[in-house]
Enzyme design. Structure first.
Site, short mmCIF file in Angstrom:
data_model
loop_
_atom_site.label_atom_id
_atom_site.label_comp_id
_atom_site.label_asym_id
_atom_site.label_seq_id
_atom_site.Cartn_x
_atom_site.Cartn_y
_atom_site.Cartn_z
N ALA A 62 2.07 0.51 9.74
CA ALA A 62 3.49 0.23 9.97
C ALA A 62 4.29 1.53 9.99
O ALA A 62 3.99 2.46 9.24
CB ALA A 62 4.02 -0.68 8.87
N GLY A 103 -1.99 -1.30 8.95
CA GLY A 103 -1.94 -2.04 10.21
C GLY A 103 -2.78 -1.38 11.30
O GLY A 103 -3.30 -2.07 12.19
N GLU A 106 -6.17 -2.59 10.74
CA GLU A 106 -6.21 -4.04 11.07
C GLU A 106 -6.25 -4.25 12.58
O GLU A 106 -6.93 -5.15 13.08
CB GLU A 106 -5.02 -4.75 10.43
CG GLU A 106 -5.17 -4.81 8.90
CD GLU A 106 -3.97 -5.41 8.19
OE1 GLU A 106 -2.85 -4.92 8.43
OE2 GLU A 106 -4.14 -6.37 7.42
N GLU A 126 -1.97 -0.83 1.28
CA GLU A 126 -0.75 -1.62 1.02
C GLU A 126 -0.50 -1.88 -0.45
O GLU A 126 0.64 -1.98 -0.91
CB GLU A 126 -0.83 -2.97 1.76
CG GLU A 126 -0.69 -2.88 3.27
CD GLU A 126 -1.96 -2.47 4.00
OE1 GLU A 126 -2.96 -2.08 3.34
OE2 GLU A 126 -1.96 -2.52 5.24
#
Ligand code: NAD
Length: 696
Positions: A62, A103, A106, A126
């Site tokens: 992010a 992210g 991911e 995270e």
């Protein structure tokens, strides 16, 4: 520069995410990837898609610049991208170099294949912000690296080099260099072989005894996490990957993510993260202010502080000239530094080579003239204004033009010190905390005349040596110690009223403080506070102090260094043992004051101690000593053991609601024993409370 470059290389479309510094998945990047994917899918000549990043990184996840903005939530979301990749009729390969985190990882996990260079760094970090990987990471990672490894990575958030994961199914190839070329080759081979890729989501998670393993992991993670909910939520999501069908697991992950995102702990950790970044920005100093070169450092005084301060710079490869008055003090200082390095060597934290390199950068000297070519000189001599005057007058005479002259004073007036020179613009405070080579916090004290470039240079240097630097204006105690004084005073009032030192310490430690105020006093030396109070009694007779701490010092109970303070200590041990002599002292002190002790709740103890910090913090803001409330939080989080999951005293006050804070303070003003005038809420608190506002 567009957020995603689209290139055709043979039968492949290569999508390059471009968002320096680490290709964070900003809305523009997400949109760019989606559009480029659609373009590749629509082009009959294209047989496969390679996703990669520019600047040597895949993606750091992010984009933190979009945190708390509508762009963060705007479509296409990371979930939309992941779904589009998984539905793609043409195989998609992630070509990973540098960072693939959060992210970013991911996204890669949704691809049909992954190729990485061995040095790439892989993580789902995270948990460090009190969250969990909410883009399917908890469901996909265990399916490719196995339950145990995935659990470790997700619960700790620790980065792992791709080379260490080469044997897992996470990567289809790990190469020395050239991830994009290797990805193109891999896809050509697989297409030629007619292979039908199996998405990670469709893979089976195999573990001989997942339940038994998870039961043990639960015990360990619960013990490690304490009051932090995120690690257990991470664990339960990973556990769901073993017991639930994929889509159900994803739904569970999403629910848990939302709970954490809205929880106080993650809000506090995210506040702490952003506050630390904000602290380096000084409102009236442009971020492109040209910095002065600091190639050579001088330190004066090789005592407790001077040695530790020097080590910070030696560790960063900056040569240090260390000046003392007498040979024996110089030798002692240098020996202490060497001893510190040797302890690190014994623990395996430092190599002999590095130790030698660092010590070779040190030039011990008995002559102030040796500092003539230093770019920054930090004074750490005795805390006496006369001594400081003498040192700064000499520095003014010998330092080269443009050299920055800093004082490590804890309590003296930096403007007055600057006045001992003809170059006050080059003078500022650098308030390190003890042990200076360990403690993260550095208060950079900005004098009235301090030049902006000198300030910016020292802030940047603070970062270079791994400190969390916060700017403070000139006042007695600067930010941290000025707020500490009413906090400690309140702790003493609480004991006069009926609490025991151990009850106060336990209550504050349960709240999350690293150590309660009485244990801190014993550790730092109760005589330090005593000498400050003696000064206060003369300089500010109107200030109201509980005399209990003076009585303790009159008994010579200076703390751990003499084996007794608020507690007693067995020789060579640090366990704080309650002592009948202290209990008797407190009883007789209360009798003298005519106080009938009452039972105090832990809640009242925490409220009065923390709100004392908050009221003084508000005054610092009103006086302009601190630029923003979050700077006060950073000082307390990085230098005073305030619990990260509370986000700092000012953030904690915001979470209570400033109306409630002001109301409690008024209540203490009316009823609490002690300095009732102190409890008049600072006008800033009253104003914010009336407007429904917050500090941060
Ligand atoms: P210290 O007594 O351990 O060391 C001071 C050293 O300075 C001594 O070795 C002394 O010989 C030397 N010195 C004195 N005058 C000198 C001169 N004219 N030229 C060269 N050397 C001289 O003291 P310390 O605890 O290291 O404190 C130093 C400064 O740092 C003080 O201003 C203090 O307030 C500040 N400080 C101390 C702490 C702490 O926890 N000790 C924390 C933050 C700031």
């Amino acid at each position: 520069m567009s957020a995603v470059e689209y290139r055709i290389e043979g039968p492949c479309a290569v999508l390059v995410m471009q968002n320096p510094p680490v290709n964070g998945l900003a809305q523009a990047v997400r949109t760019g990837v989606m559009e480029a994917l659609d373009r590749a899918l629509a082009d009959a000549e294209i047989k496969a898609v390679v996703i990669t990043g520019s600047g040597g990184h895949f993606s750091g996840g992010a984009d933190i610049r979009e945190f708390n903005t509508p762009k963060m939530e705007a479509a296409p979301s990371l979930h939309d991208l992941i779904a589009a990749i998984e539905r793609s009729a043409k195989p998609v390969v992630a070509a990973i170099e540098g960072t693939a985190m959060g992210g970013g990882l991911e996204l890669a996990l949704a691809c049909h294949y992954r190729v990485a260079t061995g040095k790439s760094v892989i993580a789902l970090p995270e948990v460090k912000l009190g969250l969990l990987p909410g883009g399917g990471g908890t469901q996909r990672l265990p399916r490719v690296v196995g339950l145990e490894l995935a659990l470790n990575m997700i619960v700790s958030g620790t980065p792992v080099p791709a080379a260490k994961l080469a044997q897992t199914e996470l990567f289809d190839a790990v190469v020395e260099s050239g991830a994009v070329a290797a990805a193109s080759q891999l896809i050509a081979d697989r297409l030629a072989a007619g292979e039908v890729p199996v998405l990670v989501r469709d893979r089976k998670l195999v573990h001989a005894d997942a339940e038994a393993f998870l039961d043990i992991a639960r015990l360990n993670v619960r013990a490690m996490a304490g009051a932090y909910p995120a690690p257990m939520a991470c664990l339960e999501c990973v556990a769901a990957s073993t017991s639930k069908p994929f889509d159900e697991g994803l739904r569970f992950e999403c629910e848990q993510f939302t709970l954490l995102m809205n929880g106080e702990e993650s809000k506090a950790l995210r506040h702490a993260f952003f506050s630390e970044r904000a602290a380096s920005k000084i409102p009236d100093v442009p971020s492109d202010t040209p910095l002065r070169r600091i190639d050579k450092l001088g330190v004066i005084g090789a005592g407790t502080m001077g040695g530790g301060i020097s080590m910070n710079f030696l560790n960063a490869g900056i040569p240090v000239t260390l000046v003392e008055q007498k040979q024996d003090a110089l030798d002692r200082g240098v020996a202490t530094m060497r001893g510190n390095y040797e302890r690190s060597l014994k623990k395996g934290k430092l190599s002999q080579d590095k130790l030698d390199t660092r010590m070779a950068l040190l030039t011990p000297s008995l002559s102030m003239e040796a500092l003539a070519d230093c770019d920054l000189i930090i004074e750490a001599v005795f805390e006496e204004i006369g001594v400081k005057q003498q040192v700064f007058e000499v520095l003014d005479a010998i330092a080269k033009p443009g050299a920055i002259l800093a004082s490590n004073t804890s309590t003296l007036d930096v403007d007055r010190i600057a006045g001992f020179t003809r170059r006050p613009a080059d003078v500022l405070g650098m308030h390190f905390f003890s042990p200076a080579n360990v403690m993260k916090l550095l208060e950079v004290v900005r004098g009235k005349a301090t030049a902006k470039d000198a300030l910016a240079t020292v802030m940047a240097l603070g970062k270079k040596i791994g400190k969390t630097a916060v700017v403070s204006g000139v006042c007695d105690g600067f930010i941290g110690n000025r707020m500490l004084e009413p906090y400690v005073r309140e702790a003493l009032f609480l004991v006069e009223e009926g609490a025991s030192p151990q009850q106060v310490d336990k209550a504050m430690e349960r709240f999350g403080m690293a150590m309660g105020p009485f244990r801190v006093g014993d550790l730092a030396g109760n005589d330090i506070g005593w000498s400050i109070r003696k000064r206060r009694y003369v300089e500010r007779p109107e200030m109201f102090y509980p005399k209990l701490a003076d009585r303790l010092c009159e008994l010579g109970r200076f703390g751990q260094k003499v084996g007794k303070g608020w507690y007693r200590y067995e020789p060579g041990r640090r366990d704080a043992i309650p002592d009948a002599e202290v209990t008797a002292l407190i009883d007789s002190h209360r009798r003298e004051l005519g106080i009938t002790p009452r039972a105090l709740s832990d809640e009242e103890i925490v409220s009065r101690c923390v709100l004392a910090l908050v009221n003084e913090g508000a005054r610092l803001l009103e006086e302009g000593i601190a630029a923003r409330a979050s700077d006060l939080d950073v000082v307390y989080l990085s230098g005073y053991g305030f619990p990260a999951l509370r986000g700092g005293p000012m953030h904690y006050a915001d979470s209570l609601g400033l109306y409630n804070v002001a109301r409690s303070m008024r209540g203490y003003a009316a009823s609490a024993h002690g300095d009732r005038a102190f409890w008049t809420p600072a006008p800033l608190i009253e104003k914010l409370a009336a407007d429904g506002g917050t500090f941060n």
